[in-house]
Design an enzyme around this catalytic site. Sequence first.
Site, short mmCIF file in Angstrom:
data_model
loop_
_atom_site.label_atom_id
_atom_site.label_comp_id
_atom_site.label_asym_id
_atom_site.label_seq_id
_atom_site.Cartn_x
_atom_site.Cartn_y
_atom_site.Cartn_z
N ASP A 94 -14.42 9.22 7.81
CA ASP A 94 -13.92 10.38 6.58
C ASP A 94 -14.55 11.01 6.11
O ASP A 94 -15.57 11.57 5.57
CB ASP A 94 -13.92 9.06 5.75
CG ASP A 94 -12.46 9.42 4.87
OD1 ASP A 94 -11.60 10.20 4.94
OD2 ASP A 94 -12.22 8.81 3.60
N GLY A 191 -9.52 8.79 -6.18
CA GLY A 191 -9.43 7.56 -6.49
C GLY A 191 -8.04 7.00 -7.35
O GLY A 191 -7.32 7.16 -7.37
N HIS A 232 -5.62 13.60 1.58
CA HIS A 232 -6.36 12.75 0.95
C HIS A 232 -5.87 12.29 -0.16
O HIS A 232 -4.46 13.04 -0.31
CB HIS A 232 -7.17 13.71 1.15
CG HIS A 232 -8.64 13.56 2.51
ND1 HIS A 232 -9.74 13.44 2.79
CD2 HIS A 232 -8.21 14.54 3.62
CE1 HIS A 232 -9.82 13.41 4.03
NE2 HIS A 232 -8.79 13.73 4.57
N SER A 235 -2.56 7.53 -2.81
CA SER A 235 -2.92 6.03 -3.07
C SER A 235 -1.93 6.14 -3.94
O SER A 235 -2.38 7.41 -4.95
CB SER A 235 -4.12 5.85 -3.63
OG SER A 235 -5.32 4.50 -2.38
N ASN A 275 -4.52 9.36 4.03
CA ASN A 275 -5.16 8.80 3.91
C ASN A 275 -4.83 7.08 2.45
O ASN A 275 -4.63 8.13 1.76
CB ASN A 275 -6.35 9.80 3.09
CG ASN A 275 -6.98 10.28 4.41
OD1 ASN A 275 -6.00 10.23 5.43
ND2 ASN A 275 -8.20 11.04 4.46
N ILE A 276 -5.44 6.61 2.76
CA ILE A 276 -4.89 5.84 1.80
C ILE A 276 -6.56 4.79 1.49
O ILE A 276 -6.37 3.69 2.13
CB ILE A 276 -4.29 4.77 1.52
CG1 ILE A 276 -2.99 5.62 1.72
CG2 ILE A 276 -4.15 3.36 0.44
CD1 ILE A 276 -1.64 5.10 1.94
#
Length: 332
Positions: A94, A191, A232, A235, A275-276
Amino acid sequence: MVNYKDLGLVNTREMFKRAVAGGYAIPAFNFNTMEQMQAIVMAAVETKSPVIMQVSKGARNYANGTILRNLAKGAVEYAKELGCEHPEIVLHLDHGDSFELCKECIDNGFSSVMIDGSSLPYEENIALAKRVVDYAHQFDVTVEAELGVLAGVEDEVAAAESHYTKPEEVIDFSTRTGCDSLAISIGTSHGAHKFTPEQCTLVNGVLVPPPLAFDILHEIEKKLPGFPIVLHGSSSVPMEEVNTINQYGGHLEAAIGIPEEQLREASKSAVCKINIDSDSRLAMTAAIRKHLAEHPGDFDPRQYLKPARENMKKMYIHKIVNVLGSDGKLAQ
Ligand code: G3H
Ligand code: 13P
Ligand code: ZN
């Protein structure tokens, strides 16, 4: 030289093809520890999902590249032990930031690498990505490159401001680099603090962030039909984990992520890798804080890492089944 095929790992090519055609996305979960690896494998096996296990430069600095590669090798064997005859597990670098780092990973068992030249001038980004692609493809390793810049600060990944991907550049970029997938910037960021409360609207007591730039995503899809796109910074920063952390002595203020409905919508498009990382960090920390607060006499790490692992597994399963839709999508 360690070839990923000898470790039982796979590259991203076939799984991305199926994901784009099938309107779902493959989860790319970051890992730094054995417990995260175990939770990822348990979740992937239970849901019969392909999975990308990814390692950042920070993860390599923390846990050592050789150890992480052997954890990934163990992940394949563990998945089989758990009853999955043909697991599809990718070991992915990554945010690789140099040709040398990508080469080192390719030479040491990674089946996929990201070369992140997104902060470089356009022509330099192309030259660097092409150099990595030319090397990687000799070993059938797939390459993700990035156009556009995501904001956010982590160990080794930092940018103050985001710049959306320009759709008019994507054909030239993907053709000249030969990359296998393209990470784009449409409003996600790294983040747990993706938006300020001022950027959000209050709906029924919940802060709702501005929507992702789906118009840009759709323009990119039109320019590159069927080409694998990566998101990306995806989250969702679940409020219940943030509340648990704060209830048990933590201090996380204004933590805001990407609403899951938007990721669900993106998964149905050419976005085939999501992506998490931060959500796993939150799930782990929340469970550890709660356990230690409720059991102040415990000092055996297994006592608090076990609930942490369970909580991460639950979160991974939720993402696979309810957000990305990759459950039941193993080739065989
Ligand atoms: O996108 C970055 C990942 O979340 C990895 O973060 O550099 O802190 O390991 P890290
Ligand atoms: P999050 O910080 O949103 O989990 O993003 C992770 C990521 O993009 C890893 O490359
Ligand atoms: Zn990232």
